[in-house]
Design a protein around this motif. Structure first.
Motif, PDB file in Angstrom:
ATOM      1  N   GLY A  17       0.788  -1.225   0.000  1.00 11.27           N
ATOM      2  CA  GLY A  17       0.000   0.000   0.000  1.00 11.27           C
ATOM      3  C   GLY A  17       0.821   1.277   0.000  1.00 11.27           C
ATOM      4  O   GLY A  17       0.268   2.370  -0.111  1.00 11.27           O
ATOM      5  N   GLN A  18       2.148   1.154   0.093  1.00 11.44           N
ATOM      6  CA  GLN A  18       3.015   2.334   0.108  1.00 11.44           C
ATOM      7  C   GLN A  18       3.715   2.475  -1.241  1.00 11.44           C
ATOM      8  O   GLN A  18       3.957   1.489  -1.923  1.00 11.44           O
ATOM      9  N   ILE A  19       4.053   3.697  -1.598  1.00 13.90           N
ATOM     10  CA  ILE A  19       4.727   3.970  -2.867  1.00 13.90           C
ATOM     11  C   ILE A  19       5.981   4.790  -2.568  1.00 13.90           C
ATOM     12  O   ILE A  19       5.880   5.853  -1.946  1.00 13.90           O
ATOM     13  N   PRO A  20       7.161   4.298  -3.002  1.00 13.03           N
ATOM     14  CA  PRO A  20       8.388   5.070  -2.771  1.00 13.03           C
ATOM     15  C   PRO A  20       8.283   6.469  -3.366  1.00 13.03           C
ATOM     16  O   PRO A  20       7.724   6.654  -4.451  1.00 13.03           O
ATOM     17  N   GLY A  21       8.781   7.457  -2.664  1.00  7.56           N
ATOM     18  CA  GLY A  21       8.782   8.825  -3.159  1.00  7.56           C
ATOM     19  C   GLY A  21       7.450   9.535  -3.035  1.00  7.56           C
ATOM     20  O   GLY A  21       7.312  10.676  -3.471  1.00  7.56           O
ATOM     21  N   ARG A  22       6.463   8.891  -2.455  1.00 13.06           N
ATOM     22  CA  ARG A  22       5.136   9.488  -2.260  1.00 13.06           C
ATOM     23  C   ARG A  22       4.836   9.597  -0.773  1.00 13.06           C
ATOM     24  O   ARG A  22       5.432   8.907   0.045  1.00 13.06           O
ATOM     25  N   SER A  23       3.872  10.424  -0.436  1.00 12.54           N
ATOM     26  CA  SER A  23       3.481  10.585   0.962  1.00 12.54           C
ATOM     27  C   SER A  23       3.055   9.258   1.559  1.00 12.54           C
ATOM     28  O   SER A  23       2.545   8.380   0.858  1.00 12.54           O
ATOM     29  N   LEU A  24       3.259   9.144   2.865  1.00  7.73           N
ATOM     30  CA  LEU A  24       2.856   7.938   3.581  1.00  7.73           C
ATOM     31  C   LEU A  24       1.362   7.722   3.408  1.00  7.73           C
ATOM     32  O   LEU A  24       0.559   8.627   3.644  1.00  7.73           O
ATOM     33  N   ASN A  25       0.981   6.540   2.964  1.00  9.23           N
ATOM     34  CA  ASN A  25      -0.425   6.171   2.852  1.00  9.23           C
ATOM     35  C   ASN A  25      -0.864   5.736   4.244  1.00  9.23           C
ATOM     36  O   ASN A  25      -0.611   4.621   4.661  1.00  9.23           O
ATOM     37  N   THR A  26      -1.490   6.651   4.969  1.00 13.47           N
ATOM     38  CA  THR A  26      -1.836   6.361   6.365  1.00 13.47           C
ATOM     39  C   THR A  26      -2.894   5.272   6.480  1.00 13.47           C
ATOM     40  O   THR A  26      -2.905   4.533   7.453  1.00 13.47           O
ATOM     41  N   GLN A  27      -3.764   5.142   5.495  1.00  8.64           N
ATOM     42  CA  GLN A  27      -4.769   4.077   5.556  1.00  8.64           C
ATOM     43  C   GLN A  27      -4.083   2.712   5.486  1.00  8.64           C
ATOM     44  O   GLN A  27      -4.382   1.820   6.259  1.00  8.64           O
ATOM     45  N   ALA A  28      -3.136   2.552   4.562  1.00  8.02           N
ATOM     46  CA  ALA A  28      -2.400   1.290   4.448  1.00  8.02           C
ATOM     47  C   ALA A  28      -1.600   1.033   5.724  1.00  8.02           C
ATOM     48  O   ALA A  28      -1.561  -0.084   6.227  1.00  8.02           O
TER      49      ALA A  28
END
Length: 188
Positions: free
Chosen positions: A168-179
């Protein structure tokens, strides 16, 4: 002392050339002696009320405590001023666990250097004064052997074992708090 120089220049008719040479702050010097207590968002607050009203300082402590900053206190005690650090401690205890790690560093990198690790509940019983800095961790800070660590949060996004990005996380992107929250619930 640069602020004083600029204040004087702003009210003066004199024009002089100013060169500011960067240095290492006392907060960073003291932090280097105890690990990485300022590894995430942090602030410094002077407890001296000689030039800043105590009410303003209290407001800053409350804001920093509520915002979960790791805090370095400068001028924590003097012969005349013993209670300000106690007031700061009371404010912080409203927002942080009593076992939050605290470092008291006296005279960093000088002959009389002394470093003591304690907790938010107990650090005020240590001896320290104007040549000391008190570093208080945030809610994520922890003791690791004789170090204090305030993590940046990499474990929320990446596996620390192999460096892979968590589901659910993507490098270089904001933390996906739901994931992140979903994975936290699964591990409980």
């Amino acid at each position: 002392m640069a602020p004083l120089i600029f204040e004087l220049l702003a009210t003066s008719q004199h024009q002089i050339e100013v060169e500011i040479v960067p240095g290492i702050t006392a907060a960073n010097s003291c932090a280097s002696l105890v690990g990485a207590p300022l590894g995430h968002d942090s602030c410094t607050i002077s407890l001296s009320d000689l030039l800043t009203p105590w009410e303003v300082i209290v407001r800053r402590i409350e804001a920093a405590a509520a915002a979960d900053f790791a805090i370095t206190f400068y001028n924590p005690r003097s012969k005349k001023r013993q209670s300000h650090i106690l007031d700061a401690q009371k404010i912080l205890l409203k927002h942080r666990p009593k076992d939050t790690p605290v470092a008291v560093v006296n005279a960093a990198y000088r002959d009389e250097q002394r470093v003591e690790l304690s907790t938010l509940e107990e650090f005020t019983s240590l001896e320290f004064g104007m040549n000391s800095a008190v570093i208080v961790g945030n809610e994520s800070s922890y003791r690791f052997n004789d170090w204090i660590v305030t993590p940046r949060g990499y474990k929320n996004k990446y596996s620390l074992e192999d460096g892979t990005t968590k589901e659910g996380q993507i490098p270089g992107r904001s933390l996906n708090t739901q994931a992140h929250n979903d994975l936290s619930k699964e591990s409980v």
